[in-house]
Every structure is written in structure tokens, then in C-alpha cells.
Design a protein around this motif. Structure first.
Motif, PDB file in Angstrom:
ATOM      1  N   ILE A 164      58.645  56.657  80.045  1.00  0.00           N
ATOM      2  CA  ILE A 164      59.492  55.516  79.177  1.00  0.00           C
ATOM      3  C   ILE A 164      60.150  56.512  77.492  1.00  0.00           C
ATOM      4  CG2 ILE A 164      57.172  54.986  78.024  1.00  0.00           C
ATOM      5  CD1 ILE A 164      60.519  53.392  78.170  1.00  0.00           C
ATOM      6  N   PHE A 165      58.987  57.617  77.380  1.00  0.00           N
ATOM      7  CA  PHE A 165      59.669  58.140  75.714  1.00  0.00           C
ATOM      8  C   PHE A 165      59.204  59.781  76.373  1.00  0.00           C
ATOM      9  CE2 PHE A 165      56.492  54.704  73.969  1.00  0.00           C
ATOM     10  CZ  PHE A 165      57.868  54.050  74.012  1.00  0.00           C
ATOM     11  N   GLU A 166      58.756  60.468  77.492  1.00  0.00           N
ATOM     12  CA  GLU A 166      58.803  62.054  77.876  1.00  0.00           C
ATOM     13  C   GLU A 166      60.564  62.212  78.111  1.00  0.00           C
ATOM     14  OE1 GLU A 166      59.792  63.284  82.555  1.00  0.00           O
ATOM     15  OE2 GLU A 166      58.002  62.692  82.311  1.00  0.00           O
ATOM     16  N   VAL A 167      61.948  60.790  77.965  1.00  0.00           N
ATOM     17  CA  VAL A 167      62.668  61.121  78.242  1.00  0.00           C
ATOM     18  C   VAL A 167      63.868  61.548  76.290  1.00  0.00           C
ATOM     19  CG1 VAL A 167      62.959  60.217  79.831  1.00  0.00           C
ATOM     20  CG2 VAL A 167      63.230  58.357  78.293  1.00  0.00           C
ATOM     21  N   GLU A 213      52.930  43.918  69.724  1.00  0.00           N
ATOM     22  CA  GLU A 213      51.643  43.907  70.021  1.00  0.00           C
ATOM     23  C   GLU A 213      50.310  45.226  69.465  1.00  0.00           C
ATOM     24  OE1 GLU A 213      51.940  39.603  71.473  1.00  0.00           O
ATOM     25  OE2 GLU A 213      52.282  40.963  72.304  1.00  0.00           O
ATOM     26  N   GLY A 214      50.057  45.683  69.046  1.00  0.00           N
ATOM     27  CA  GLY A 214      48.445  46.581  68.864  1.00  0.00           C
ATOM     28  C   GLY A 214      49.670  47.879  68.943  1.00  0.00           C
ATOM     29  N   VAL A 215      50.837  47.472  67.993  1.00  0.00           N
ATOM     30  CA  VAL A 215      51.283  48.996  67.395  1.00  0.00           C
ATOM     31  C   VAL A 215      51.171  50.036  67.866  1.00  0.00           C
ATOM     32  CG1 VAL A 215      52.193  49.271  64.961  1.00  0.00           C
ATOM     33  CG2 VAL A 215      54.130  49.593  66.789  1.00  0.00           C
ATOM     34  N   GLU A 216      51.639  51.293  68.446  1.00  0.00           N
ATOM     35  CA  GLU A 216      51.592  52.757  68.516  1.00  0.00           C
ATOM     36  C   GLU A 216      52.698  53.759  69.225  1.00  0.00           C
ATOM     37  OE1 GLU A 216      47.417  55.042  70.617  1.00  0.00           O
ATOM     38  OE2 GLU A 216      47.603  53.052  70.942  1.00  0.00           O
ATOM     39  N   THR A 217      53.068  54.356  68.053  1.00  0.00           N
ATOM     40  CA  THR A 217      53.324  55.376  68.988  1.00  0.00           C
ATOM     41  C   THR A 217      52.996  56.205  70.351  1.00  0.00           C
ATOM     42  OG1 THR A 217      52.416  57.114  67.387  1.00  0.00           O
ATOM     43  CG2 THR A 217      54.357  56.098  66.805  1.00  0.00           C
ATOM     44  N   GLY A 218      53.910  56.397  71.174  1.00  0.00           N
ATOM     45  CA  GLY A 218      53.465  56.790  72.340  1.00  0.00           C
ATOM     46  C   GLY A 218      53.395  55.844  73.709  1.00  0.00           C
ATOM     47  N   LYS A 219      52.901  54.758  72.715  1.00  0.00           N
ATOM     48  CA  LYS A 219      52.054  54.007  73.634  1.00  0.00           C
ATOM     49  C   LYS A 219      53.301  52.349  73.859  1.00  0.00           C
ATOM     50  CE  LYS A 219      49.117  50.163  73.928  1.00  0.00           C
ATOM     51  NZ  LYS A 219      47.673  48.963  73.368  1.00  0.00           N
TER      52      LYS A 219
END
Length: 346
Positions: A295-298, A116-122
Motif C-alpha cells: 500500500i505504501f511501497e508504491v 483513527e490511530g493515525v500513523e505514517t507507514g501504517k
């Protein structure tokens, strides 16, 4: 109505159901799951039979799975930063309907997952086709391990011991070595896990079932003392990725003056821990929970070193045999990391 198969909790077993396939709204995306790891949290929910539903102690079934990797198959009209065909990993805490697979409306141990509310980096990050989906599914647990290492503030000259050679402990070992830490020891009681620890970069291992922890750490890290001058190993940082009271007490017994203990494992209750021993070493206790920023740092490093991280996976089980996958994960010592794989679309 289009349907899909999804794994829900039952008491001490999984319940595979045919449920309605989600339809993305204007700002959403639909991901076809290609791999999803099984976590200790999943097996904990199975033990409970779900999540508490009210004051009467009743439980409600929940959809499971929060370690997914998949490909986007449908996007809403207002979505601009991801496209059909993108391969993505997911932040299970990044959607408004509750944590994916941990009590929220959706679970990733399903054929499809609504973002829901897809957003890269989020709530998603795109990864390249060079990385197998099952390795990409390690993104979430490796973020947990990375936060633990970040909390430790380990420096290259530090000496570190990691207790517990499960996925989080081994992930922490990899991150410590990639951080430049010169000497990392892993302790466990299962020889096969210790072999994996050496394969992913540990400098030494200790079988704590057959070896004396104090003697081995002193031999590896030299001798220091606590605040009273009593001899202690020279280990700077202890990481508890096991959660057993005996591990916590072993750290207290061995900690030198101003050592640090980072607690990332879920702790089993115990009244036998010597808090006075913590006082005598001025041991700093640091708790590590989740992945506030990691979470996306890795993800880029997971991509770069994916062959190294792939060693953490002990079992790849097809979704058609998902009940067996959960039995493996629930049986102590039967598996290290179980990842459920889903067939490619026809």
C-alpha cells in the motif's frame, strides 16, 4: 453539530447524506478529502444495495469510498508524526473500525475522513505538493496492481501478456515496465483502452475482439510447446485483470509448459474452463488479492512517475456531480478510471 456530505449506498444509486462530521480523538487525524477514485467494489455494493445485515438477506447502507487523497486539517493532542497541512494517501485497511468504504464505519467519498490511530507507514503516507490529488488517489488501486506483479515474480527476460486494460491491468503494465520486463503485451476489446496501454508503456497490444490471440502472441513471443509438445505461444506470464471466463480459457488454451497465470480480477463463475488444459501445460495458477505489503511501497514511485500514472484517469468529476460519476463508473465501456474531486478549502 458540524456536518459534512457523505456518499452511502442505495439500490443501484448513491445516496448523498448530511452526516455528523467526525471529531478526532487524541491519537486521530481528520483529513479533508480532495480526491477519491471509484472502484468496481463500490459499484458492486451499489448493485447489492449495501452489505448483508443478517440471515434474513436484508442489506444495510454503508459509506463508500476507499481510494482517497487529501490534506490533514486537524490532529489529536498525542499525534506527532503528521501535521495539519500534510497531504496524505490512506490505507483503508489500517483503522480499527473496519475497512474504510467497504463496510467499516467511515467512507472516503465524503468531505472529511477520520483516521483513527493515525500513523505514517501504517494508515497514511505523506506525498509532496508536486503530485495532483487526483493522481495520488490512485495509490490504493496501484498497490493492488503492484501486488499482482510482485506475485508474478516477473523477471526482465520474461514475456508477459496482460488481459484487461482497466486501471489494474494498466497499472500492472506500468509496474512491469518499471521492473525492467522487456516485452509486455496488453489485450482488450476497447480500442481507446489499447491506445492508453501503448501510452503508458506497453510494447504491443491485441484487440481480442478482432485479432487471433494465439497468432498474435506467437508472432510476438515466438513458439513453444506444452507438456505434450503441442505448439503454444512462448509467453511466460499471463495476467488476468479482466475476470471474464473467456480470458481464463484463452490462457489455458495458449499456455506453454510451465507458464504462469496471475489472477487479480474478480472472477465470474463458469463451468466451461478446461482444467485438463491446465494439466497439459503444468500451468501455475497464482491468485493475487489486495496489497499485504504494497500500500505504501508504491507511493514513492507513484510520486516519481505521476505524469505516467495520470494517463489512467479518464474522467475527473466534481463531488457536486457525484451521482453522474457513479453512473459513468457503472456503465460498461463509458469510462476507464473515474476520480471524484473536491473543491479546495476557501
Amino acid at each position: 453539530m458540524a456536518t459534512m456530505k457523505s456518499v452511502l449506498t442505495a439500490k443501484d444509486k448513491v445516496d448523498v447524506q448530511d452526516v455528523e462530521r467526525p471529531v478526532p480523538g487524541a491519537k486521530d487525524a481528520l483529513v479533508r478529502i480532495r480526491a477519491c477514485g471509484i472502484c468496481g467494489t463500490d459499484t458492486f455494493f451499489l448493485h447489492l444495495g449495501g452489505m448483508p445485515a443478517g440471515a434474513d438477506g436484508s442489506m444495510r447502507a454503508i459509506p463508500l469510498g476507499h481510494e482517497p487523497a487529501g490534506e490533514i486539517v486537524e490532529v489529536g493532542a498525542e499525534v506527532t508524526d503528521v501535521a495539519v497541512g500534510d497531504r496524505v494517501v490512506v490505507n483503508p485497511q489500517g483503522v480499527p473500525s473496519g475497512i474504510i468504504g467497504c463496510g467499516g464505519a467511515h467512507g472516503a467519498m465524503s468531505e472529511y475522513l477520520l483516521i483513527e490511530g493515525v500513523e505514517t507507514g501504517k494508515n497514511v503516507a505523506v506525498f509532496p505538493g508536486t503530485v495532483p490529488f487526483e493522481v495520488a488517489s490512485l495509490n490504493e488501486p496501484m498497490a493492488v496492481a503492484r501486488h499482482c506483479v510482485n506475485r508474478s515474480e516477473a523477471q526482465p527476460a520474461d514475456t508477459v501478456v496482460v488481459f484487461g486494460a482497466g486501471p489494474i491491468g494498466l497499472g500492472a503494465t506500468i509496474w512491469l515496465k518499471l521492473r525492467g520486463v522487456e516485452h509486455v503485451v496488453v489485450a482488450d476489446v476497447i480500442p481507446e483502452r489499447l491506445e492508453t496501454a501503448l501510452a503508458v508503456g506497453a510494447d504491443a497490444v491485441i484487440n481480442s475482439a478482432t485479432e487471433d490471440i494465439t497468432e498474435r502472441l506467437t508472432a510476438l513471443h515466438g513458439q513453444a510447446g506444452n507438456a505434450l509438445g503441442q505448439p503454444r505461444p512462448g509467453t511466460d506470464i499471463y495476467i488476468d485483470a479482466a475476470g471474464a471466463p473467456a480470458v481464463f480459457q484463452a490462457v489455458v488454451d495458449n499456455a506453454k509448459w510451465h507458464a504462469k497465470l496471475v489472477m487479480v480480477a474478480v472472477q465470474k463463475k463458469s463451468d466451461a474452463i478446461d482444467l485438463g488444459g491446465m494439466l497439459r501445460s503444468e500451468l501455475t495458477l497464482i491468485a493475487s488479492q489486495g496489497y499485504p505489503t504494497e500500500i505504501f511501497e508504491v507511493t514513492p514511485e507513484l510520486v516519481e512517475h505521476h505524469e505516467r500514472f495520470a494517463r489512467l484517469i479518464s474522467h475527473r468529476v466534481p463531488f457536486t456531480d457525484v451521482a453522474h460519476a457513479f453512473e459513468l463508473a457503472r456503465t460498461p465501456g463509458a469510462a476507464e478510471k473515474v476520480v471524484v474531486t473536491f473543491d479546495a478549502p476557501a
